[in-house]
Design an enzyme around this catalytic site. Structure first.
Site, short mmCIF file in Angstrom:
data_model
loop_
_atom_site.label_atom_id
_atom_site.label_comp_id
_atom_site.label_asym_id
_atom_site.label_seq_id
_atom_site.Cartn_x
_atom_site.Cartn_y
_atom_site.Cartn_z
N CYS A 96 7.39 -4.69 15.53
CA CYS A 96 7.07 -3.69 16.55
C CYS A 96 5.66 -3.98 17.06
CB CYS A 96 7.16 -2.28 15.97
SG CYS A 96 8.82 -1.88 15.39
N CYS A 135 3.34 8.53 0.99
CA CYS A 135 3.96 7.63 1.96
C CYS A 135 4.10 6.27 1.28
CB CYS A 135 3.05 7.54 3.18
SG CYS A 135 3.64 6.37 4.42
N CYS A 183 6.96 -6.67 7.10
CA CYS A 183 8.11 -6.14 7.83
C CYS A 183 8.57 -7.19 8.82
CB CYS A 183 7.71 -4.87 8.58
SG CYS A 183 9.11 -4.03 9.35
N CYS A 216 2.39 -1.99 15.73
CA CYS A 216 2.27 -1.71 14.29
C CYS A 216 1.52 -2.84 13.59
CB CYS A 216 3.66 -1.56 13.68
SG CYS A 216 3.61 -1.24 11.90
N GLU A 218 0.82 -1.21 0.00
CA GLU A 218 0.00 0.00 0.00
C GLU A 218 0.86 1.26 0.00
OE1 GLU A 218 -4.02 -1.46 2.21
OE2 GLU A 218 -2.45 -0.76 3.52
N CYS A 265 -0.85 6.16 9.96
CA CYS A 265 0.43 5.54 10.34
C CYS A 265 0.19 4.21 11.03
CB CYS A 265 1.20 6.41 11.31
SG CYS A 265 1.51 8.07 10.75
N1 SAH Z 1 10.13 0.81 9.57
C1 SAH Z 1 10.20 2.24 9.50
C2 SAH Z 1 9.14 2.90 8.62
C3 SAH Z 1 7.71 2.42 8.70
S1 SAH Z 1 6.63 2.90 10.03
C4 SAH Z 1 10.16 2.81 10.89
O1 SAH Z 1 10.04 2.06 11.83
O2 SAH Z 1 10.32 4.02 11.02
C5 SAH Z 1 6.25 4.57 9.91
C6 SAH Z 1 5.89 5.17 11.28
O3 SAH Z 1 4.58 4.78 11.74
C7 SAH Z 1 6.86 4.72 12.34
O4 SAH Z 1 7.24 5.79 13.15
C8 SAH Z 1 6.02 3.72 13.11
O5 SAH Z 1 6.55 3.51 14.37
C9 SAH Z 1 4.67 4.39 13.10
N2 SAH Z 1 3.59 3.49 13.49
C10 SAH Z 1 3.55 2.15 13.37
N3 SAH Z 1 2.39 1.66 13.86
C11 SAH Z 1 1.68 2.71 14.28
C12 SAH Z 1 0.37 2.84 14.85
N4 SAH Z 1 -0.41 1.79 15.04
N5 SAH Z 1 -0.06 4.08 15.15
C13 SAH Z 1 0.72 5.15 14.92
N6 SAH Z 1 1.94 5.09 14.37
C14 SAH Z 1 2.42 3.88 14.06
#
Ligand code: SAH
Length: 360
Positions: A114, A103, A110, A117, A90, A334
């Site tokens: 995390c 974006c 991934c 996420c 996406e 995000c």
């Molecule tokens: N892997 C990279 C880029 C992808 S995530 C990274 O970790 O930076 C892009 C952003 O969205 C990151 O800051 C991530 O931590 C955040 N993110 C992930 N899940 C989220 C959620 N459920 N709510 C808000 N932000 C989130």
């Protein structure tokens, strides 16, 4: 058959040279593809007819298929792309008065896992190649042009995947984004976001000057170990040092991303601790209200809590903004990007490689 979307300028020059053509042909073709959005050699009217015909037999210009195109009430838009092997990724388009941000994703799924996420729930499948990364921008601009809308002005690697774990392909795509014969985006307009892969940061510093964002999310290693498992390999102090080296003397600040999770990382004490750790690196903070997804154990911090957290950072002299939630009605905010793929078996394998340090 060579997909020309896979080639940055040096590779395109080489490809034309190998075919006995002059290097400037590469520049003409790059402009047709990336500035005019052309996917048909017949339309490249400044090339001779025989050259167009021979190109059509040796090469193609092919992006992924758009299988869904959703619009949010707030104007943002999410595209679901199907890749040649059936995997889906996406991208999200976020128009604002002064800019239009895309974006983009760098991997199918991934490996970092995390805990907050939604991409992590999908696991990891594979890296995107250069064509699949740049085609997100190429396709977006073609669709926007068809609707009479302005092209993308800013790109952020904040979609699915960890861009520093796919750096070869990400860097080639970044070269195209910055190339005057392609998208000509300045270093301020391309931002890579990382969970903190230290060797990747060091290589990025040598090979690129784009803007940097770090997904920090916690002020101490104990909490960050739980939220961002990669932290068990690269500790906060080491990651921040690599960020500091990246921004260097007189360069810009690193953007610190901090997802606001109720009762987890949003207390006054944690705000003060964050201000303290950030003293060592030129930074500004983006607070991201947590975006929920099915089966998550987290909740978003209240608006009052987020304001209070911001005020503490602000009081400590740190420029802090709260990221506006965009596109959540279409799961485009995000952390809500998911895509879709079949084979999840490599997830555990990859994560153990990353965290135990056994990577080849
Ligand atoms: N892997 C990279 C880029 C992808 S995530 C990274 O970790 O930076 C892009 C952003 O969205 C990151 O800051 C991530 O931590 C955040 N993110 C992930 N899940 C989220 C959620 N459920 N709510 C808000 N932000 C989130």
């Amino acid at each position: 058959m060579q997909n020309l979307l896979d080639l940055d300028r040096p590779a395109m020059v080489e490809w034309f040279r190998a075919r006995g053509e002059k290097p400037f042909r590469a520049q003409q073709v790059l402009k047709w593809i990336h500035q005019q959005g052309v996917d048909d050699f017949a339309a490249m009217t400044n090339l001779s007819k025989p050259l167009r015909e021979s190109l059509a037999t040796a090469a193609c210009i092919r992006g992924p298929q758009v299988v869904a195109d959703q619009r949010s009430a707030d104007g943002s838009r999410k595209w679901l792309f199907q890749l040649h092997d059936g995997n889906r990724i996406e991208s999200v388009y976020i128009p604002e008065p002064e800019r239009a941000t895309l974006c983009i994703s760098s991997q199918v799924g991934c490996a970092l896992n995390c805990s907050f996420c939604s991409t992590a729930q999908q696991g990891f499948n594979r890296n995107l190649d250069t064509a699949e990364i740049i085609a997100q921008l190429w396709t977006a601009n073609r669709l926007l042009a068809a609707d009479g809308e302005p092209p993308v002005s800013n790109v952020v690697f904040m979609g699915m995947g960890e861009p520093l774990l796919n750096l070869d392909n990400v860097l080639r795509a970044v070269h195209l984004m910055q190339d005057d014969f392609a998208y000509a985006l300045s270093k301020r307009r391309v931002t890579l976001s990382t969970a903190g892969v230290v060797p990747g940061l060091q290589r990025l510093a040598r090979e690129s000057d784009i803007s940097l964002a770090l997904s920090l999310h916690a002020p101490d290693d104990t909490l960050r170990d739980q939220l961002v498992p990669l932290n068990r390999k690269y500790r906060i102090a080491e990651v921040l040092q690599a960020c500091k080296d990246y921004v260097g003397e007189g360069r810009r600040r690193v953007t610190i991303e901090y997802v606001m999770l109720a009762g987890v990382n949003d207390s006054d004490t944690q705000a003060r601790a964050l201000a303290k750790v950030l003293r060592q690196v030129p930074s500004k903070v983006n607070l991201i209200p947590f975006n929920p997804f099915p089966a998550t154990r987290y909740r978003r911090s209240s608006a009052e809590r987020i304001d209070r957290f911001r005020d503490i950072l602000y009081g400590a002299g740190i420029v802090t903004i709260t990221r506006k939630t965009r596109g959540d009605d279409i799961d485009a905010a995000c952390g809500q990007l998911a895509g879709d793929f079949e084979d999840r078996t490599r997830r555990r394998q990859r994560l153990s490689i990353e965290v135990t340090g056994g990577a080849a």
